[in-house]
Design a protein around this motif. Sequence first.
Motif, PDB file in Angstrom:
ATOM      1  N   UNK A 105       0.700  -1.314   0.100  1.00 30.11           N
ATOM      2  CA  UNK A 105       0.135  -0.049  -0.215  1.00 30.11           C
ATOM      3  C   UNK A 105       0.874   1.243  -0.220  1.00 30.11           C
ATOM      4  N   UNK A 106       2.058   1.342   0.782  1.00 28.58           N
ATOM      5  CA  UNK A 106       2.994   2.396   0.871  1.00 28.58           C
ATOM      6  C   UNK A 106       3.664   2.577  -0.454  1.00 28.58           C
ATOM      7  N   UNK A 107       3.911   1.492  -1.050  1.00 31.02           N
ATOM      8  CA  UNK A 107       4.721   1.621  -2.394  1.00 31.02           C
ATOM      9  C   UNK A 107       4.099   2.118  -3.368  1.00 31.02           C
ATOM     10  N   UNK A 108       2.509   1.696  -3.311  1.00 35.71           N
ATOM     11  CA  UNK A 108       1.543   2.018  -4.414  1.00 35.71           C
ATOM     12  C   UNK A 108       1.492   3.586  -4.135  1.00 35.71           C
ATOM     13  N   UNK A 109       1.200   4.065  -3.019  1.00 37.41           N
ATOM     14  CA  UNK A 109       1.047   5.493  -2.774  1.00 37.41           C
ATOM     15  C   UNK A 109       2.237   6.218  -3.096  1.00 37.41           C
ATOM     16  N   UNK A 110       3.219   5.913  -2.821  1.00 40.39           N
ATOM     17  CA  UNK A 110       4.768   6.315  -3.245  1.00 40.39           C
ATOM     18  C   UNK A 110       4.886   6.845  -4.767  1.00 40.39           C
TER      19      UNK A 110
END
Length: 79
Positions: A11-16
């Motif tokens: 999730x954090x990687x997609x947001x980044x």
Amino acid sequence: MFIPGGLHAARAERHQLAQIARAGADLFEIGLAHHDASLDGPVIQAAYHRALIRGNVLARALRAVEHAADLRPTVVMTY
């Protein structure tokens, strides 16, 4: 923009990746973590080390590539 794949939770990687695309990145280069990243500098080596500790590196990196490719042209860097 270079991103070491699998470093963060999905999730954090997609947001980044989405934030970087919105900021104007033309393409993504996703790095596949490798235990001997001797051609890279200490920052990327440390990122790869952290990604390897998290496990499932290939699956996590492929998810990052899939999402990045939905946003911008994407290439994969590996040894």
